[in-house]
Structures are given as C-alpha cells and as structure tokens.
Design a protein around this motif. Structure first.
Motif, PDB file in Angstrom:
ATOM      1  N   VAL A 454      40.817  28.138  45.992  1.00  0.00           N
ATOM      2  CA  VAL A 454      40.510  29.305  45.275  1.00  0.00           C
ATOM      3  C   VAL A 454      40.672  30.892  46.992  1.00  0.00           C
ATOM      4  O   VAL A 454      41.007  30.975  47.863  1.00  0.00           O
ATOM      5  N   GLY A 455      41.499  32.140  45.820  1.00  0.00           N
ATOM      6  CA  GLY A 455      42.080  32.484  46.159  1.00  0.00           C
ATOM      7  C   GLY A 455      43.377  32.825  46.178  1.00  0.00           C
ATOM      8  O   GLY A 455      44.339  34.015  47.242  1.00  0.00           O
ATOM      9  N   ASP A 456      43.598  31.549  46.240  1.00  0.00           N
ATOM     10  CA  ASP A 456      45.421  30.671  45.881  1.00  0.00           C
ATOM     11  C   ASP A 456      45.744  31.837  44.982  1.00  0.00           C
ATOM     12  O   ASP A 456      44.939  31.893  43.475  1.00  0.00           O
ATOM     13  N   TYR A 457      47.333  32.671  44.640  1.00  0.00           N
ATOM     14  CA  TYR A 457      48.043  32.708  43.157  1.00  0.00           C
ATOM     15  C   TYR A 457      48.562  31.458  42.958  1.00  0.00           C
ATOM     16  O   TYR A 457      49.297  30.977  43.611  1.00  0.00           O
ATOM     17  N   VAL A 458      48.903  31.214  41.764  1.00  0.00           N
ATOM     18  CA  VAL A 458      49.545  30.323  41.226  1.00  0.00           C
ATOM     19  C   VAL A 458      49.833  30.588  39.777  1.00  0.00           C
ATOM     20  O   VAL A 458      49.868  30.803  39.388  1.00  0.00           O
ATOM     21  N   LYS A 459      51.105  29.973  39.263  1.00  0.00           N
ATOM     22  CA  LYS A 459      52.102  29.740  38.346  1.00  0.00           C
ATOM     23  C   LYS A 459      51.455  28.795  37.662  1.00  0.00           C
ATOM     24  O   LYS A 459      51.841  27.451  38.288  1.00  0.00           O
ATOM     25  N   VAL A 460      50.626  28.774  36.671  1.00  0.00           N
ATOM     26  CA  VAL A 460      50.892  27.057  35.730  1.00  0.00           C
ATOM     27  C   VAL A 460      51.203  27.955  34.312  1.00  0.00           C
ATOM     28  O   VAL A 460      51.258  28.759  33.596  1.00  0.00           O
ATOM     29  N   LYS A 461      51.448  26.332  34.147  1.00  0.00           N
ATOM     30  CA  LYS A 461      52.014  26.400  33.292  1.00  0.00           C
ATOM     31  C   LYS A 461      50.959  25.683  32.036  1.00  0.00           C
ATOM     32  O   LYS A 461      51.245  24.752  31.494  1.00  0.00           O
ATOM     33  N   ILE A 462      51.108  26.888  30.884  1.00  0.00           N
ATOM     34  CA  ILE A 462      50.138  26.646  30.066  1.00  0.00           C
ATOM     35  C   ILE A 462      50.111  25.868  28.500  1.00  0.00           C
ATOM     36  O   ILE A 462      51.284  25.597  27.942  1.00  0.00           O
ATOM     37  N   GLU A 463      49.470  24.455  28.279  1.00  0.00           N
ATOM     38  CA  GLU A 463      49.676  23.448  27.830  1.00  0.00           C
ATOM     39  C   GLU A 463      48.697  23.485  26.167  1.00  0.00           C
ATOM     40  O   GLU A 463      49.487  22.651  25.646  1.00  0.00           O
ATOM     41  N   SER A 464      47.819  23.721  26.164  1.00  0.00           N
ATOM     42  CA  SER A 464      46.728  23.784  25.406  1.00  0.00           C
ATOM     43  C   SER A 464      45.735  24.827  25.770  1.00  0.00           C
ATOM     44  O   SER A 464      45.780  25.974  26.310  1.00  0.00           O
ATOM     45  N   CYS A 465      45.057  25.017  24.522  1.00  0.00           N
ATOM     46  CA  CYS A 465      44.032  26.597  24.429  1.00  0.00           C
ATOM     47  C   CYS A 465      42.619  25.808  23.562  1.00  0.00           C
ATOM     48  O   CYS A 465      42.899  25.211  22.742  1.00  0.00           O
ATOM     49  N   THR A 466      41.564  26.984  23.818  1.00  0.00           N
ATOM     50  CA  THR A 466      40.220  26.945  23.084  1.00  0.00           C
ATOM     51  C   THR A 466      40.638  28.276  22.712  1.00  0.00           C
ATOM     52  O   THR A 466      41.927  29.285  22.522  1.00  0.00           O
ATOM     53  N   SER A 467      39.960  28.791  22.186  1.00  0.00           N
ATOM     54  CA  SER A 467      40.178  30.291  21.626  1.00  0.00           C
ATOM     55  C   SER A 467      39.291  31.405  22.806  1.00  0.00           C
ATOM     56  O   SER A 467      39.535  32.100  22.936  1.00  0.00           O
ATOM     57  N   ALA A 468      38.645  30.651  23.538  1.00  0.00           N
ATOM     58  CA  ALA A 468      38.070  31.037  24.700  1.00  0.00           C
ATOM     59  C   ALA A 468      38.961  31.436  26.476  1.00  0.00           C
ATOM     60  O   ALA A 468      39.295  31.665  27.172  1.00  0.00           O
ATOM     61  N   THR A 469      39.704  29.947  26.351  1.00  0.00           N
ATOM     62  CA  THR A 469      40.047  29.512  27.323  1.00  0.00           C
ATOM     63  C   THR A 469      41.371  28.714  27.483  1.00  0.00           C
ATOM     64  O   THR A 469      42.419  28.129  26.750  1.00  0.00           O
ATOM     65  N   LEU A 470      42.703  28.924  28.131  1.00  0.00           N
ATOM     66  CA  LEU A 470      43.786  28.533  28.685  1.00  0.00           C
ATOM     67  C   LEU A 470      43.971  27.791  29.259  1.00  0.00           C
ATOM     68  O   LEU A 470      43.151  27.098  30.150  1.00  0.00           O
ATOM     69  N   ILE A 471      44.563  26.026  28.990  1.00  0.00           N
ATOM     70  CA  ILE A 471      44.854  25.017  29.840  1.00  0.00           C
ATOM     71  C   ILE A 471      46.166  24.386  30.561  1.00  0.00           C
ATOM     72  O   ILE A 471      47.085  24.209  29.431  1.00  0.00           O
ATOM     73  N   GLY A 472      46.671  24.459  31.798  1.00  0.00           N
ATOM     74  CA  GLY A 472      47.491  24.021  32.254  1.00  0.00           C
ATOM     75  C   GLY A 472      47.836  23.396  33.278  1.00  0.00           C
ATOM     76  O   GLY A 472      46.874  22.594  33.875  1.00  0.00           O
ATOM     77  N   ILE A 473      48.715  23.169  33.769  1.00  0.00           N
ATOM     78  CA  ILE A 473      49.360  22.828  35.293  1.00  0.00           C
ATOM     79  C   ILE A 473      49.428  23.137  35.914  1.00  0.00           C
ATOM     80  O   ILE A 473      50.196  24.021  35.324  1.00  0.00           O
ATOM     81  N   PRO A 474      49.559  23.484  37.685  1.00  0.00           N
ATOM     82  CA  PRO A 474      50.477  24.536  38.351  1.00  0.00           C
ATOM     83  C   PRO A 474      51.425  23.549  38.337  1.00  0.00           C
ATOM     84  O   PRO A 474      51.644  22.092  38.780  1.00  0.00           O
ATOM     85  N   ILE A 475      52.178  25.070  38.666  1.00  0.00           N
ATOM     86  CA  ILE A 475      54.171  24.686  39.244  1.00  0.00           C
ATOM     87  C   ILE A 475      53.976  25.291  40.567  1.00  0.00           C
ATOM     88  O   ILE A 475      54.948  24.635  40.747  1.00  0.00           O
TER      89      ILE A 475
END
Length: 481
Positions: A454-475
C-alpha cells in the motif's frame, strides 16, 4: 457500479483509535459530500484538544456527532434514522450527548432542538471552533446551538485529524461556501458565501501530509475552480480589493501549480469543478505537471439550455461542449465525470433527449445521477412546481444510467493493452491476493499483489475490464515512486 449510480453515499463512521491519555470518547459519522468528511476531520482535531479520542464503539461514546447532508431528501431521512439509533443507545447511557453538525444542522436547527428534542446540540459548518463552549453549555443543562455563517472562517489554522485513513490519500479543503445560486441547491444557504483559504496554509498542510507518508491529495471545495486568494475575505468583495491585492492574487490555476511544485512526487486531484469557472489555464497546468491527475469532475446537471437556465447554471450547452473540446485537445486522455439531475421542474421529453445527446457527445467515464429532489428553502422549491411525475423521473433516470453504463464500458475498454501508473490504496474487496488503486483518470485498477505494498506507485498493464474497473498485471514501480 458504485461510481455510476451512487444513489446516496452511505454514512461512514470516521474513527481512529488513539493511544494518548484522552479519557473522553467521540463517535462521529459523516454523510454526503467529501467536504463533510473533511469537516469531520477538523471537528475531531478541535475536540482532541478538549480531551476526546475517537471510538468505533457507539455504546461507549460520551459524545456522538453526525455530520449531515441536505442535498437530497434521502440523505436527511437516513440521518433521522441514525438519530433514532443514537437515542435508543442513549437511553442505556444517559451521560451520552448527541449532536448534529453540518448542512442539516443549519437548516433544521429549531426542529431538532426545540420541537423534536432529539439532539443536545446543533452546530453549523462555520461554528466548529465553538464546539467546546457548546458542549459546556449542554453539560450545564442548556440548549446549545450555533449555526452562524461566517465571512472569514476557513479552518486554515486547524491541522485535521486524519480519520479512517489508508495513510495514502487525504483531503485538503481550499474553499468554503458557494456563490453559485443554482436553483436546486441548498449549499449557499447552509454553507454561506464563498471564501478561499490562504495558500501558505494549504502548502503547509500538503508538506505535512507528505512528511507523514501520504502520496495523494484531493484539493476540495464546493467549487474549487473559483478559488481566489487576495488576502482574505469573500470572493464577491474582490472587486473592492486594492491594486496590490489584485496584482498579487492567487487563482486556482496558480494554486494548482504551487501545490504540484511543492511536492512533485505527490499526486494532486481536485473536486468539484463548475463549468463556468473552469478556465483554460487550469487545463494547461494539468497538462504541464505530471503529478496532477488527468481527471476532471465536471457536473453539467442537464443537456437542455432551457433547463440549464431554469437551474441558474451560468453556462450553455454549447459553452459546455467547447470546454469539453478544449479538455480533449489539451489533455487527450483526460477522464471526465458528471453529475446529472433527471426530472427537474418543467423538464420535457425533448429536454431529456437533449441530456442524452449531450452524454453521447461527451461519453463520460462515470457519473453521479439522481432524480430531482425538492429541497426546502431553494429557489426551485419556492418558485417552481415539482411537476414531473415520479414514474417519469424514474424512467428518465434509468435511461441516463443505462447510457452511462454503455459509455463507462467504452471508456474502460479503451485502456486495455495500455500500461498505466496506479497508486495502491487498499486490498481488493473481491480477493485478498490483489491490490486495488486508481490510475490518473480516477478509474479503479486491481492486480496481483506480488511484492508491492500500500502506498506504492506501480506500472500496471491493463488486460481486461468491467464498466467500472480495470484488471491488469504489475510490471514495475511507477515514475512517481
């Protein structure tokens, strides 16, 4: 779809156990807008100096305060139910005192204290520094009330107690009150005229938050864009300021830049904006500074010029479109969200279609949508008949919500395949193996925890989504880390 529908923000018990030796217990709940949550932090700070620590156990509280909202009738009904609950507990704990703070306090002061006798003290938004005196009066068996609106009070000298915090994001109030007399709104009557806070006190608070480990702030006000500091006083009196005051005045674009430069690794957000006050220099400062988030909450309320005029919204449909075009031109990836009211008095089917067509033009990322709720004391309540049938209001609201869901889906899908910087705020609600945070557009992103915290800035690759949420993997760690 919490962001999209947000029927009425539920009250949140703002609590933080404290190890200091204060022996009195304060239980405080907040309802409504972010300003109320921010105000509750100010109240907790004032009362901490009077020997109160906050508690999450209602039954042990010496003092119970509810910070209230009058923006819609449902909010008031929710608060009334909570007051019934408090008084039921109070019967088993006679020493407990119950108070109402905020907008309902100002509006229903006599009803609460004298007619219904359901509270011990009533305190308006500008009178929180008087709480110690009011509590003393209650303890002496007197009625305690202060709902006087101030021309100067900004609480800039109060260091808020951060309540129920994730230690990552914090609210920083920069203005109080509102001069925009929208005919549907009670805020000018419950919070008074608009005045801004000294920028030096704002920077001091921001710097203090950074030193305490916070990574993101939200500059807060009923209308942040009209921020104007010229040495103190009401904004409406700026015309009478001296030439030196006018020459050295700080507007919102200036404040935004000062804050962004003060802590370049801290994210900066702001809310809420008013279309008539959102200027190009604000948008340009957002584009210029990497740590200012690319999101603007830009309430429009209606897409019909006729209804906008009836609402006393000081912008037209075309002016709003020009503003949107400028935002898209200067910040192409900017997230934009809205407030919308369905069924305002005299709204016709044609007016409603104008709202839907405006939404089609903008395609908002998300929004907060409501059917019109007549509020006592407003111009609309005094001079307009609430003449749109409830079933029509509900049908129009559902059409607005359905269209927003479509647009939200389009906006989130546009992120798929991109790598975005996310500030981790908390564990995902759905899985303890995932983190949840927001990107610069204010969209929620969830991803596997790995070794991040918690508190980290992370680059995340977005792989899928809903209408309200993005789902990804941390890079990797983000640029602001």
């Amino acid at each position: 779809m919490e962001k999209v529908i947000d029927e009425e923000k539920q009250g949140t018990s703002l609590v933080k156990e404290n190890s200091l030796a204060n022996d009195k217990k304060l239980y405080i709940e907040s309802y409504g807008c972010q300003m109320n949550f921010s105000d509750s932090e100010i109240v907790a700070s004032i009362l901490h100096k009077e020997g109160y620590n906050t508690t999450q156990k209602l039954a042990e509280a010496d003092l119970v305060l509810v910070n209230t909202c009058s923006i819609r009738d449902k909010a008031e009904q929710t608060v009334r139910k909570r007051l019934e609950k408090y008084n039921a507990v109070k019967r088993n704990n006679p020493k407990m005192k119950v108070g109402v703070l905020g907008c309902m306090a100002e509006r229903l002061k006599n009803k609460f204290l004298e007619e219904e006798k359901i509270v011990d003290l009533v305190v308006g938004p500008d009178a929180y520094k008087d709480l110690p005196n009011l509590i003393s009066e209650v303890e002496d068996g007197k009625e305690a009330i202060n709902v006087i609106l101030s021309k100067e009070e900004t609480y800039g000298d109060i260091s808020p107690v951060r309540l129920m915090t994730n230690g990552v994001s914090a609210l920083v109030s920069i203005t109080r009150g509102c001069d925009n007399m929208c005919t549907f709104c009670v805020v000018p009557f419950t919070r008074g005229r608009e005045r801004s806070r000294d920028p030096q006190s704002i920077i001091a608070e921001v710097n203090d938050l950074w030193e305490k480990g916070y990574k993101e702030i939200t500059l807060l006000g009923q209308n942040v864009d009209s921020y104007l500091w010229y040495g103190g006083g009401l904004k409406k009196d700026f015309k009478n300021a001296s030439e030196i005051q006018k020459a050295t005045a700080v507007n919102f674009a200036g404040l935004l830049e000062i804050v962004a430069k003060a802590q370049p690794k801290m994210r900066v957000r702001f809310s809420t904006s008013n279309p008539q006050d959102m200027t190009l220099d604000v948008i340009e400062k957002m584009a210029e500074h990497k740590n200012i988030c690319n999101h603007i909450h830009l309430p429009v309320q209606s897409g019909s010029d006729r209804v906008l005029k009836a609402m006393n919204r000081l912008h037209t449909r075309e002016e709003y479109f020009r503003l949107i075009d400028n935002i898209r031109k200067i910040i192409p990836d900017c997230g934009i969200s809205q407030d919308m009211i369905a069924g305002f008095p005299t709204e016709t089917e044609e007016d409603h279609q104008d709202t839907l067509s405006l939404m089609e033009y903008v395609k908002y990322d998300f929004g907060f949508m409501f059917s019109y709720s007549e509020r006592p004391g407003t111009v609309a309540e005094r001079k307009m008949e609430d003449d749109v049938p409830e079933d029509v209001k509900k049908r129009r609201l559902q059409e607005i919500i359905a269209l927003q869901l479509e647009h939200s889906q389009l906006r989130t899908e546009a992120h798929i395949g991109k790598i975005e910087e996310v500030l981790i705020e908390k564990e995902s609600k759905k899985s303890d193996a995932q983190w949840s945070g927001r990107n610069a557009n204010n969209t929620t992103v969830v991803f596997p925890k790995k070794d991040y915290k918690v508190g980290d800035y992370v680059k995340v690759k977005i792989e899928s989504c809903t209408s309200a949420t993005l789902i990804g993997i941390p890079i990797s760690y983000g640029e602001l880390q």
